[in-house]
Design a protein around this motif. Structure first.
Motif, PDB file in Angstrom:
ATOM      1  N   TYR A 116       8.453   5.094   1.863  1.00 41.32           N
ATOM      2  CA  TYR A 116       8.448   6.561   1.993  1.00 41.32           C
ATOM      3  C   TYR A 116       7.733   7.235   0.815  1.00 41.32           C
ATOM      4  O   TYR A 116       7.444   8.415   0.871  1.00 41.32           O
ATOM      5  CB  TYR A 116       9.878   7.116   2.178  1.00 41.32           C
ATOM      6  N   ASP A 117       7.450   6.480  -0.239  1.00 45.09           N
ATOM      7  CA  ASP A 117       6.703   7.023  -1.387  1.00 45.09           C
ATOM      8  C   ASP A 117       5.249   6.579  -1.382  1.00 45.09           C
ATOM      9  O   ASP A 117       4.507   6.856  -2.343  1.00 45.09           O
ATOM     10  CB  ASP A 117       7.332   6.543  -2.705  1.00 45.09           C
ATOM     11  N   LEU A 118       4.839   5.875  -0.346  1.00 40.65           N
ATOM     12  CA  LEU A 118       3.538   5.200  -0.391  1.00 40.65           C
ATOM     13  C   LEU A 118       2.355   6.159  -0.547  1.00 40.65           C
ATOM     14  O   LEU A 118       1.470   5.927  -1.375  1.00 40.65           O
ATOM     15  CB  LEU A 118       3.370   4.334   0.870  1.00 40.65           C
ATOM     16  N   ALA A 119       2.351   7.232   0.230  1.00 40.65           N
ATOM     17  CA  ALA A 119       1.199   8.143   0.174  1.00 40.65           C
ATOM     18  C   ALA A 119       1.053   8.718  -1.234  1.00 40.65           C
ATOM     19  O   ALA A 119      -0.051   8.760  -1.800  1.00 40.65           O
ATOM     20  CB  ALA A 119       1.369   9.253   1.199  1.00 40.65           C
ATOM     21  N   ASP A 120       2.175   9.106  -1.820  1.00 35.66           N
ATOM     22  CA  ASP A 120       2.155   9.663  -3.173  1.00 35.66           C
ATOM     23  C   ASP A 120       1.738   8.588  -4.184  1.00 35.66           C
ATOM     24  O   ASP A 120       0.937   8.854  -5.103  1.00 35.66           O
ATOM     25  CB  ASP A 120       3.553  10.217  -3.500  1.00 35.66           C
TER      26      ASP A 120
END
Ligand SMILES: NC(=O)C1=CN([C@@H]2O[C@H](COP(=O)(O)OP(=O)(O)OC[C@H]3O[C@@H](n4cnc5c(N)ncnc54)[C@H](OP(=O)(O)O)[C@@H]3O)[C@@H](O)[C@H]2O)C=CC1
Ligand SMILES: CC(C)(CO)C(=O)C(=O)O
Length: 310
Positions: A79-83
């Motif tokens: 869930y933090d991948l894009a950031d």
């Protein structure tokens, strides 16, 4: 070899800490709060195979990243991948290799789309670890292995060099010529374990004691395996039998970290571990009824989290 470990959590903190203690050139890319904690307390690892206390581990924050690294080991949650991708982009130069350790598969496509497919290895780790309330990494059993390889199965000079660099750093290392198959198999196991224990709100032993529990777990494992097969990665016979036995063992106290995260009111990787499998199954017209129920259950939990006080 200059190594950037993105995230100093349960996985990145563990493997990065071991590498650092073994003298490898490791820097952690962290966010502000974790940077402060590491500066204040150092990196602490509590493990049945040996504790580590590393004062002042090298850290960098995204605004200070200026140079390319040889190897980026990615260990954020999905869930933090894009950031995270935006955060470490400045560390990726023409010769950088990216080794992701996330569960699931979708991150490979996201990384390839951003940095080019040739930069991205397949990778996975076998470990059970968590971050305690005091910021220390707690290793929960004695397994600690990392496997990686070229996604096309070739034994390239760069994976050999990375293998040599990570060997002897305090954990098990293997270079694989079938890393995508291994990642799919782990995904099948994890989706079945996380899906069943999270939905049924208990461990494997309790599910086996319940009417319909055995059929449910077998059904979920069957659906996940069907999706993998339709995507060209049918689970191998020995893997399937081992997994089926593990997930249907009477009296087993086995749970998944997703189940434990739900118990703690923490965020979960619902889309990455279950949603993406469901999507791929639908696209291949594979039966995914049980996966759909699991996914709806997890998304309901996520919806509830949104309006609960932190
Ligand atoms: N833990 C385990 O036993 C296993 C986990 N995995 C998989 O490994 C992956 C990582 O899990 P895990 O280590 O448990 O997760 P954690 O939450 O413990 O660690 C993830 C870390 O990534 C950091 N992070 C996220 N975004 C950024 C960013 N933009 N810049 C810098 N740091 C960032 C977080 O920082 P912050 O502290 O600031 O939030 C956190 O410390 C998951 O996909 C998981 O499924 C696989 C096998 C076993
Ligand atoms: C593979 C397994 C079950 C080991 O901890 C896991 O990754 C999880 O529980 O999330």
């Amino acid at each position: 070899m200059r190594i950037l470990v993105v995230g100093a959590g349960a996985v990145g903190g563990y493997f990065g800490g071991r590498m650092l203690a073994a003298g490898r050139d490791v820097t952690f890319l962290v966010r502000e709060k974790r940077a402060q904690r590491l500066a204040q307390d150092g990196l602490q690892i509590k493990s049945p195979v040996g504790d580590l206390s590393l004062p002042n581990p090298p850290t960098v924050q995204k605004q200070d990243l200026q140079q390319a690294y040889d190897l980026v080991i990615l260990s954020c949650k999905a869930y933090d991948l894009a950031d995270a991708i935006d955060s470490f982009a400045a560390a990726v130069g023409p010769d950088t290799t990216i080794l992701p350790l996330l569960n699931g598969m979708q991150h490979l496509d996201m990384l390839a789309a951003r940095f080019g497919a040739e930069k991205v290895l397949g990778g996975q780790c076998v470990i059970a670890s968590t971050v305690d309330a005091d910021g220390a990494i707690r290793h929960l059993n004695t397994f600690h292995g990392m496997t990686f390889g070229e996604r096309d199965g070739t034994e390239s000079p760069r994976v050999k060099a990375i293998g040599q660099q990570l060997a002897g750093a305090g954990f098990d290392v293997a270079v694989s010529t079938a890393i995508l198959q291994s990642m799919w198999e782990k995904w099948i196991m994890l989706a079945s374990l996380a899906g069943s224990t999270s939905l049924m709100r208990s461990n494997i032993g309790d599910i086996m004691a319940a009417s319909g529990g055995l059929e449910f777990v077998n059904g979920l494992l069957g659906e996940a395996s069907g999706v993998a097969a339709a995507n060209g990665h049918a689970p191998g016979g020995p893997f399937f039998e081992r997994t089926r036995k593990m997930l249907t063992e009477t009296g087993s106290t086995l749970t998944a970290s997703m189940f434990r995260d739900i118990g703690n009111g923490a965020r979960i990787e619902a889309d990455h571990i279950i949603g993406d499998l469901l999507r791929r199954g639908r696209e291949a017209a594979v039966k995914t009824d049980l996966l759909q129920v699991v996914y709806t259950h997890l998304k309901t939990y996520e919806a509830r989290l949104l309006h609960q006080p932190a």
